[in-house]
Design an enzyme around this catalytic site. Structure first.
Site, short mmCIF file in Angstrom:
data_model
loop_
_atom_site.label_atom_id
_atom_site.label_comp_id
_atom_site.label_asym_id
_atom_site.label_seq_id
_atom_site.Cartn_x
_atom_site.Cartn_y
_atom_site.Cartn_z
N GLU A 145 -13.87 0.44 3.17
CA GLU A 145 -14.10 1.85 3.51
C GLU A 145 -15.25 2.33 2.63
O GLU A 145 -15.43 1.82 1.52
CB GLU A 145 -12.85 2.70 3.28
CG GLU A 145 -11.64 2.26 4.09
CD GLU A 145 -11.85 2.19 5.59
OE1 GLU A 145 -12.61 3.03 6.12
OE2 GLU A 145 -11.28 1.29 6.23
N ASP A 167 -19.11 -4.87 7.88
CA ASP A 167 -18.72 -5.04 6.47
C ASP A 167 -19.67 -5.98 5.72
O ASP A 167 -20.16 -5.65 4.63
CB ASP A 167 -17.28 -5.57 6.38
CG ASP A 167 -16.28 -4.63 7.01
OD1 ASP A 167 -15.63 -3.84 6.31
OD2 ASP A 167 -16.16 -4.68 8.27
N HIS A 189 -8.11 3.46 9.36
CA HIS A 189 -9.21 3.76 8.43
C HIS A 189 -8.77 3.81 6.97
O HIS A 189 -9.57 4.19 6.10
CB HIS A 189 -9.97 5.04 8.81
CG HIS A 189 -10.54 5.01 10.19
ND1 HIS A 189 -11.45 4.06 10.62
CD2 HIS A 189 -10.29 5.80 11.28
CE1 HIS A 189 -11.75 4.28 11.88
NE2 HIS A 189 -11.05 5.32 12.31
N ASP A 240 -5.83 -1.28 7.47
CA ASP A 240 -6.67 -1.95 8.48
C ASP A 240 -6.60 -3.47 8.29
O ASP A 240 -6.47 -4.22 9.27
CB ASP A 240 -8.13 -1.47 8.41
CG ASP A 240 -8.32 -0.05 8.96
OD1 ASP A 240 -7.38 0.51 9.54
OD2 ASP A 240 -9.45 0.48 8.79
#
Ligand code: AMP
Ligand code: MG
Length: 209
Positions: free
Chosen positions: A25, A122, A179, A184
């Site tokens: 995140e 990512d 999220h 996740d």
């Protein structure tokens, strides 16, 4: 289902001893792009495809440096509040802590592994761009990964929009908060297990230089 021997008959041998499910995140806003965007949650699950068990977890909240205050949008999206990042390690220290975990869990044991992410963001975009901005080297193990959306498409013939449609299609209930990085990861791991149980043999899909 596990047999009496504790093995999963439909799961095939894989090219990796372990899958490292990762879901960052990062700082964000709904009205403007935040530059540089910075990782604020760094969770990784180490999943053994032979047992389908998560054997170890790395989980670190990370203090952003350029935009220290999380936006209300980011807090609402991720569930990460200011107190959870204030006083936490910055990205450099987090990457060092992660490397220690990697040594203990995998590198010193000569175990083979690859990362598993939902999409390419990512490891293709987020980590390299932050490291470029702050002049931090990216360790070679971050440079190949499996985008589980591509694996899912191999199995079902449909390229999914995201994690939620994959869970829905595989009839896996969503758990936790969407999220939240760690939640996740748990849901991506459930999709990974679902595809393993369908007899899929995973291969890397993403590479960076
Ligand atoms: P995710 O893995 O889907 O939870 O998203 C990873 C990161 O992407 C989040 O921490 C945000 O920085 C960014 N992001 C996800 N969805 C949005 C959105 N709707 N608007 C802005 N940024 C987003
Ligand atoms: Mg996430």
């Amino acid at each position: 289902m596990a047999t009496a021997q504790g093995t999963f008959p439909t799961v095939k041998d894989q090219h990796f001893d372990y899958f490292l499910v990762l879901d960052f995140e990062a700082t964000c806003d709904n009205t403007q792009k935040i530059i540089p965007q910075e990782i604020i949650e760094f969770p990784v699950l180490k999943l053994n495809p032979k047992t389908l068990q998560v054997e170890s977890v790395f989980h670190q909240y990370v203090q952003p440096r350029a935009h220290k205050e999380l936006t209300p949008f980011c807090i609402e999206l991720t569930g990460i509040v200011q107190d959870m990042v204030d006083g936490q390690p910055h990205i450099e220290e987090t990457l060092e802590k992660f490397h220690e975990w990697m040594k203990t869990e995998l590198l010193d044991k000569d175990a083979s592994f690859t990362f598993v992410t939902c999409g390419d963001w990512d490891l293709k975009t987020m980590l390299p761009s932050q490291c470029r901005h702050f002049n931090i080297p990216v360790r070679p193990y971050f440079k190949s990964w499996i985008n589980i959306k591509k694996s899912f498409a191999d199995v079902t013939g449909e390229f999914p929009k995201g994690m939620m449609p994959m869970l829905h299609k595989l009839q896996i209930p969503h758990r936790g908060r969407h999220h939240s990085g760690i939640d996740d990861c748990r849901n991506i791991a459930a999709i990974l297990k679902g595809l393993l149980e369908k007899g899929y043999v995973f291969k890397n899909t993403g590479f960076s230089t």
